[in-house]
Enzyme design. Structure first.
Site, PDB file in Angstrom:
ATOM      1  N   HIS A 163       4.824  33.474  45.814  1.00  0.00           N
ATOM      2  CA  HIS A 163       3.982  34.089  46.858  1.00  0.00           C
ATOM      3  C   HIS A 163       2.490  33.787  46.615  1.00  0.00           C
ATOM      4  CE1 HIS A 163       3.673  37.677  49.877  1.00  0.00           C
ATOM      5  NE2 HIS A 163       2.721  36.775  50.088  1.00  0.00           N
ATOM      6  N   ARG A 188       7.244  36.194  55.273  1.00  0.00           N
ATOM      7  CA  ARG A 188       7.649  37.243  54.342  1.00  0.00           C
ATOM      8  C   ARG A 188       9.123  37.048  54.009  1.00  0.00           C
ATOM      9  NH1 ARG A 188       2.991  38.088  53.361  1.00  0.00           N
ATOM     10  NH2 ARG A 188       1.766  39.910  53.924  1.00  0.00           N
ATOM     11  N   GLU A 193      10.777  40.526  46.050  1.00  0.00           N
ATOM     12  CA  GLU A 193       9.840  39.936  45.073  1.00  0.00           C
ATOM     13  C   GLU A 193       9.492  40.937  43.982  1.00  0.00           C
ATOM     14  OE1 GLU A 193       6.479  38.650  47.382  1.00  0.00           O
ATOM     15  OE2 GLU A 193       7.703  37.312  48.582  1.00  0.00           O
TER      16      GLU A 193
HETATM   17  P1  NAP Z   1      -1.037  36.038  63.779  1.00  0.00           P
HETATM   18  O1  NAP Z   1      -2.233  35.218  64.090  1.00  0.00           O
HETATM   19  O2  NAP Z   1      -0.964  37.444  64.268  1.00  0.00           O
HETATM   20  O3  NAP Z   1       0.217  35.224  64.314  1.00  0.00           O
HETATM   21  C1  NAP Z   1       1.489  35.724  64.353  1.00  0.00           C
HETATM   22  C2  NAP Z   1       2.295  35.029  65.437  1.00  0.00           C
HETATM   23  O4  NAP Z   1       3.632  35.541  65.386  1.00  0.00           O
HETATM   24  C3  NAP Z   1       1.755  35.277  66.835  1.00  0.00           C
HETATM   25  O5  NAP Z   1       1.580  34.040  67.452  1.00  0.00           O
HETATM   26  C4  NAP Z   1       2.845  36.077  67.547  1.00  0.00           C
HETATM   27  O6  NAP Z   1       2.983  35.557  68.861  1.00  0.00           O
HETATM   28  C5  NAP Z   1       4.088  35.782  66.696  1.00  0.00           C
HETATM   29  N1  NAP Z   1       5.014  36.913  66.703  1.00  0.00           N
HETATM   30  C6  NAP Z   1       4.737  38.236  66.602  1.00  0.00           C
HETATM   31  N2  NAP Z   1       5.869  38.956  66.709  1.00  0.00           N
HETATM   32  C7  NAP Z   1       6.862  38.044  66.892  1.00  0.00           C
HETATM   33  C8  NAP Z   1       8.249  38.175  67.103  1.00  0.00           C
HETATM   34  N3  NAP Z   1       8.846  39.380  67.184  1.00  0.00           N
HETATM   35  N4  NAP Z   1       8.979  37.050  67.241  1.00  0.00           N
HETATM   36  C9  NAP Z   1       8.381  35.843  67.186  1.00  0.00           C
HETATM   37  N5  NAP Z   1       7.069  35.656  67.001  1.00  0.00           N
HETATM   38  C10 NAP Z   1       6.324  36.753  66.856  1.00  0.00           C
HETATM   39  O7  NAP Z   1      -0.801  36.143  62.202  1.00  0.00           O
HETATM   40  P2  NAP Z   1      -1.197  35.072  61.084  1.00  0.00           P
HETATM   41  O8  NAP Z   1      -2.569  35.340  60.599  1.00  0.00           O
HETATM   42  O9  NAP Z   1      -0.855  33.717  61.584  1.00  0.00           O
HETATM   43  O10 NAP Z   1      -0.178  35.532  59.923  1.00  0.00           O
HETATM   44  C11 NAP Z   1       1.205  35.459  60.128  1.00  0.00           C
HETATM   45  C12 NAP Z   1       1.961  36.050  58.961  1.00  0.00           C
HETATM   46  O11 NAP Z   1       1.917  35.177  57.854  1.00  0.00           O
HETATM   47  C13 NAP Z   1       1.417  37.364  58.394  1.00  0.00           C
HETATM   48  O12 NAP Z   1       1.806  38.485  59.155  1.00  0.00           O
HETATM   49  C14 NAP Z   1       1.986  37.395  57.003  1.00  0.00           C
HETATM   50  O13 NAP Z   1       3.211  38.095  56.962  1.00  0.00           O
HETATM   51  C15 NAP Z   1       2.233  35.918  56.685  1.00  0.00           C
HETATM   52  N6  NAP Z   1       1.341  35.477  55.578  1.00  0.00           N
HETATM   53  C16 NAP Z   1       1.882  35.025  54.431  1.00  0.00           C
HETATM   54  C17 NAP Z   1       1.070  34.614  53.397  1.00  0.00           C
HETATM   55  C18 NAP Z   1       1.635  34.094  52.095  1.00  0.00           C
HETATM   56  O14 NAP Z   1       0.974  34.223  51.075  1.00  0.00           O
HETATM   57  N7  NAP Z   1       2.789  33.487  52.087  1.00  0.00           N
HETATM   58  C19 NAP Z   1      -0.315  34.693  53.517  1.00  0.00           C
HETATM   59  C20 NAP Z   1      -0.848  35.161  54.715  1.00  0.00           C
HETATM   60  C21 NAP Z   1      -0.002  35.548  55.740  1.00  0.00           C
HETATM   61  P3  NAP Z   1       3.548  36.451  70.053  1.00  0.00           P
HETATM   62  O15 NAP Z   1       2.658  37.639  70.129  1.00  0.00           O
HETATM   63  O16 NAP Z   1       3.514  35.591  71.260  1.00  0.00           O
HETATM   64  O17 NAP Z   1       4.961  36.781  69.667  1.00  0.00           O
END
Ligand code: NAP
Length: 313
Positions: free
Chosen positions: A279, A232, A261
């Site tokens: 995005h 984000r 954005e």
């Molecule tokens: P996910 O499976 O929940 O993975 C998120 C990871 O971030 C987890 O491994 C978590 O590990 C870590 N995390 C959480 N809080 C943290 C912190 N304070 N510091 C460091 N690491 C942290 O989520 P995902 O499905 O991979 O999606 C991740 C993100 O990608 C979404 O939340 C969204 O914002 C973004 N996204 C962007 C797009 C786009 O179009 N650009 C599309 C989809 C998603 P720990 O619990 O060990 O910290």
């Protein structure tokens, strides 16, 4: 279910809109000129909100909808939904995990290749006729570069897998070490940044991760380092990033997301070491349809008193 009021916050996807319209009494927030009159008339019949990465359900919207039971988000990230308030009020929340993971990871690799190899700049070079005046400058090799990932979750792991195929050593930072992975863990973002060539942001946006990439992290990444952000916009302190790019304190950046954005800092437009995307991480027909089906599946499950498909709250 045709009488159940569902409020969509933005025209995020036409297939989703069409399918919601077939099943529910759909209200489109962007077509409502007088919000107060609308809420006075319909707030008691609206039992669901469908939001997305740009417009979710904040406290103000939740308070305006006393009959709200569920927020079904057309996104995996829920930073635009007041999760704490939903929990407090017993409002269920769902998102669209997994179905978008491959697309976002593909795009992250695409951004790495495009940024390091100057692919967008090459395209502009050919189109503007510059090739006739001489060959394109040399760029930076991608294969074998050290990739550091902030957030080794679903998307972070999918990026790591892909980068491994390019012989990139992988390291990561997250709140806890993942013993099941063979990647190197760094207990701070600064340490991760100082040990990698390409720093990738793939964690959720929360109060703890806002500006997780700040001046100190950018300086640790250094003049040969690249930043890729598919998380984000507010993960990165944008004025600091612009300054680091303009001053050559980092080598380049590939950005799918921005702090405000769809506004992008104009200073970035003149920089050829930067690749800017609107995005589009999950932006393929296949994935957006799968996300829409999941949003609808969650609403149908909720209103037929079945277990939610992807519950968060
Ligand atoms: P996910 O499976 O929940 O993975 C998120 C990871 O971030 C987890 O491994 C978590 O590990 C870590 N995390 C959480 N809080 C943290 C912190 N304070 N510091 C460091 N690491 C942290 O989520 P995902 O499905 O991979 O999606 C991740 C993100 O990608 C979404 O939340 C969204 O914002 C973004 N996204 C962007 C797009 C786009 O179009 N650009 C599309 C989809 C998603 P720990 O619990 O060990 O910290």
């Amino acid at each position: 279910m045709e009488t159940i009021g569902v409020l969509m916050t933005f025209p995020m996807n036409s297939y989703l809109e069409q399918e919601l319209d077939k099943r529910f009494n759909l209200f489109r927030m962007w077509t409502i000129p007088q919000k107060t009159d609308f809420f006075n008339k319909h707030s008691n019949s609206i039992r669901a909100v469908v939001g997305y990465a740009g417009a979710g359900a904040d406290r103000e919207l939740i308070d305006a909808l006393p009959a709200l039971e569920i927020v079904s988000s057309f996104s995996v990230g829920l930073d635009k939904v007041d999760l704490g308030y939903c929990k407090e009020k017993g409002i269920r929340v769902t998102n669209t995990p997994d179905v978008l993971t491959e697309d976002v990871a593909d795009l992250a690799i695409g951004l790495m290749l495009t940024t390091l190899r100057g692919i967008s700049e090459c395209d502009r070079y050919v189109r503007s006729g510059l090739w006739k005046k001489g060959d394109f400058k040399l760029t930076t090799k991608f294969s074998g570069k050290k990739v550091g990932i902030i957030g080794l979750g679903r998307i972070g792991t999918a990026i790591a897998k892909r980068a491994e195929a390019f012989n990139c050593p992988i390291s990561y930072y997250s709140r806890s070490e993942k013993p099941e992975s063979n990647y190197k863990y760094f207990p701070s973002v600064v340490e991760l940044a100082s040990h990698c060539d390409i720093l990738v942001v793939a964690c959720p946006l929360t109060e703890q991760t806002r500006h997780i990439v700040n001046r100190e992290v950018l300086d640790a990444l250094g003049p040969k380092g690249f930043l890729i952000n598919i998380g984000r916009g507010p993960h990165v302190d944008e004025p600091e990033l612009v300054a680091a790019l303009v001053e050559g304190r980092i080598a380049g950046a590939g950005l799918d997301v921005f702090e405000n954005e769809p506004h992008v800092p104009e200073e970035l437009f003149g920089l050829d070491n930067v690749v800017l995307l609107p995005h589009v991480g999950s932006g393929t027909v296949e994935t957006r349809n799968a996300m829409a089906d999941l949003v609808i599946g969650n609403l149908e499950a909720h209103f037929s008193k079945k277990p939610l498909l992807t519950p968060v709250v």
